[in-house]
Design an enzyme around this catalytic site. Structure first.
Site, PDB file in Angstrom:
ATOM      1  N   LYS A 178       0.854  -1.185   0.000  1.00  0.00           N
ATOM      2  CA  LYS A 178       0.000   0.000   0.000  1.00  0.00           C
ATOM      3  C   LYS A 178       0.890   1.236   0.000  1.00  0.00           C
ATOM      4  CE  LYS A 178      -3.916   1.763   2.800  1.00  0.00           C
ATOM      5  NZ  LYS A 178      -4.777   1.413   3.954  1.00  0.00           N
ATOM      6  N   SER A 237      -9.456   1.470   2.963  1.00  0.00           N
ATOM      7  CA  SER A 237      -8.583   2.216   2.075  1.00  0.00           C
ATOM      8  C   SER A 237      -7.471   1.391   1.444  1.00  0.00           C
ATOM      9  CB  SER A 237      -7.957   3.392   2.838  1.00  0.00           C
ATOM     10  OG  SER A 237      -7.066   2.928   3.833  1.00  0.00           O
ATOM     11  N   SER A 278     -10.036  -0.794   7.023  1.00  0.00           N
ATOM     12  CA  SER A 278      -9.341  -0.676   5.742  1.00  0.00           C
ATOM     13  C   SER A 278      -8.689  -1.947   5.235  1.00  0.00           C
ATOM     14  CB  SER A 278      -8.288   0.432   5.814  1.00  0.00           C
ATOM     15  OG  SER A 278      -8.924   1.684   5.758  1.00  0.00           O
TER      16      SER A 278
END
Length: 558
Positions: A191, A263, A287
């Site tokens: 990420k 996310s 997330s």
């Protein structure tokens, strides 16, 4: 962070907000100003009391100005550390060798595209037996990222040069008999809030889209030490909310007209689509759980304080957690084993054992379930009931339990306040106007609203959090693992506040073809038990082996 609820949380007088301080720094604070401001905090003082407060508040304002002169980058944490450990909690004292069953007899598939959905142990055996090189495998996944990444909008940067260098090194080491273990030569992605030297770390946000940080996050360092090969930086919703970033909206490979949620949007989408064997995600409030649900992946959200966040973007110092998103629970265990533990840089990390091996008999675990949540009506209830029944048929006795009855949702102001602090300079500089999302529940407005939360109210919320931690400890006595619907917001919020670990795993499909998941929760630092039970369920079913149709290269967004 997965967005839950509304973050319009107020609580301090207007003159302390960054947007106004520069203009009002020389204006006199009067009882009249305070009379209006106190309506925001829901208290009522008389005029004499308000007048008496003006002197201190004037001095406070001078202190704010002085403090703001100190350069504070996102990596500077407060001199306060969240402790999720309740009174009476005991760590597992024994330390056993990490062990997974080696996959024997694995052969290269006739159709090389099948490699896209091989598990980490399967790929590891191909590499260990030299049926394929790490360089070949790395080029294979780079090609898939280049082919399908633009459609899914799941990549911020390919780290191709670094990846090929690491892959060739892995091949040389394996050839020389210096095999590091099961992750040696395995490609992966991170990420894009984790720092990687030599590449951009964009945090998914316009103001930071050209940012380069001259360091590797601890997680990246540890995976390199394990011999893994970093091939891509993956999208996240802007500043870790949702699936919208400066380059677009990350898509679920099951239906590219739908977002992948967030996310950890790119991490889940890339793994689900077979663009990577595993990826690293983060969770503050959903997330890992939320995008794993939208994309049908298996995700591990570890206990708070298990994995160092050094080199990771801070959103909420007391809630941020880092964990893997992969094909299976066992893959998550393998990655977690490489990344957990202290590093001397993130001082919230504790040195707790992780005893995942064949000695765990999941059928002997004491397993609970949130019976009231499962009794509710919701669209994929049948899938969850089937999961519970599969476990019962396997010999697992399920004990009904309930969560503490405390206002956990109200404590989500924690993220607003800590996030506003982490991005104070962004707000005061006005660069928040560059962000893609500008609606009332987007970060720019959440950060502004958080300036009105008093320190008193924030700390009171943390005191209630202490009650939740202690009551949760009491509720879970005699339980090793418990099961929750993934939709259950009360469980998701409460356990992100308490720091408990979970594994989210696919358990079926909705009528529209989108995947569903269920959540297995564990005791603090009890990842081994949760992963063992999750593996048992995945051995009983094949939902983790279902993959989306990959006719993505010619797909068109509608």
């Amino acid at each position: 962070m997965g967005k839950i609820g509304t973050y319009a949380i107020l609580g301090i007088t207007a003159f302390t907000t960054g947007a106004f301080v520069s203009k009002l720094a020389d204006d006199k604070i009067t009882a009249g100003i305070l009379r209006n401001a106190q309506q925001v905090i829901g208290l009522q003082f008389n005029d004499a009391q308000l007048d008496s407060a003006t002197t201190n508040l004037t001095e406070f304002r001078k202190s704010y100005q002085s403090i703001r002169q100190q350069p504070l980058t996102n990596d500077v944490a407060p001199a306060l550390q969240f402790n999720p450990i309740p009174v009476g909690f005991r760590f597992e004292e024994k330390r056993e060798k990490f062990e997974v069953e080696r996959k024997k007899g694995i052969k290269l598939p006739q159709n090389r595209d099948d490699l896209a959905f091989y598990t980490v142990p399967q790929l590891a055996e191909l590499l260990r037996t030299k049926q394929i090189s790490s360089e070949e495998l790395t080029k294979f996944f780079l090609a898939r990222l280049k082919q399908h990444g633009p459609t899914l909008q799941c990549v911020t940067s390919l780290t191709e040069e670094l990846a090929l260098e690491q892959a060739r090194r892995a091949d040389q080491e394996i050839k020389a008999g210096k095999y590091k273990g099961i992750l040696h030569g395995i490609p992966y992605g991170v990420k894009d809030l984790l720092a990687t030297k030599g590449y951009k770390t964009t945090w998914g946000s316009v103001p930071y889209k050209d940012q380069q940080l001259n360091l590797d996050a601890t997680v990246v360092e540890r995976l390199e030490q394990a011999g893994a090969v970093l091939v891509a930086k993956l999208t996240l919703g802007e500043l870790a909310m949702g699936d919208v970033w400066y380059g677009g909206k990350t898509r679920s490979p099951w239906d590219i007209t739908k977002g992948s949620s967030g996310s950890s949007a790119g991490s889940a989408a890339a793994v689900a689509a077979g663009l990577l064997p595993f990826a690293i995600g983060t969770e503050t409030l959903g997330s890992i759980v939320s995008p794993s649900t939208a994309c049908g992946t298996t995700g591990l959200r570890p206990t708070y304080g298990r994995v160092s966040r050094h080199g990771a973007m801070a959103l909420s110092w007391s809630m941020d957690k880092i964990g893997p998103i992969a094909r299976s629970a066992e893959d998550c265990a393998i990655v977690f084993n490489a990344i957990h533990g202290t590093d001397g840089k993130d001082l919230t990390v504790v040195d707790a054992s992780f005893n995942y091996n064949k000695n765990i008999n999941p059928k002997k675990l004491r397993v609970g379930y949130l019976h009231k949540d499962f009794d509710r009506d919701y669209p994929f209830k049948d899938n969850d009931k089937a999961t519970l029944e599969a476990l019962r048929q396997a010999g697992i006795e399920l004990v009904p339990i309930e969560l503490p009855n405390l206002p956990a949702r109200d404590l989500t102001l924690t993220i607003s306040v800590e996030g506003a602090t982490a991005f104070d300079e962004l707000t005061r500089s006005g660069r928040d106007s560059l962000m893609v999302q500008q609606h009332k529940n987007a970060w720019p407005n959440i950060f502004r609203a958080a300036r009105f939360v008093t320190a008193v109210e924030y700390l009171q919320a943390q005191r209630v959090r202490t009650l939740i931690i202690q009551q949760m400890h009491e509720k879970l006595k005699g339980i090793d693992v418990y099961i929750s619907p993934s939709f259950a917001g009360s469980n998701l919020v409460m356990t992100n506040l308490t720091g408990h670990p979970c594994v989210v795993l696919p358990n079926g499909f909705q009528k529209n073809g989108m995947p569903t998941t269920i959540t297995f929760m564990g005791q603090l630092y009890g990842e081994a038990n949760v992963l063992a039970l999750a593996k048992l369920y995945q051995d009983l079913t094949n939902f983790d082996e279902q993959h989306p149709p990959m006719a993505l290269s010619n797909a068109k967004l509608k």
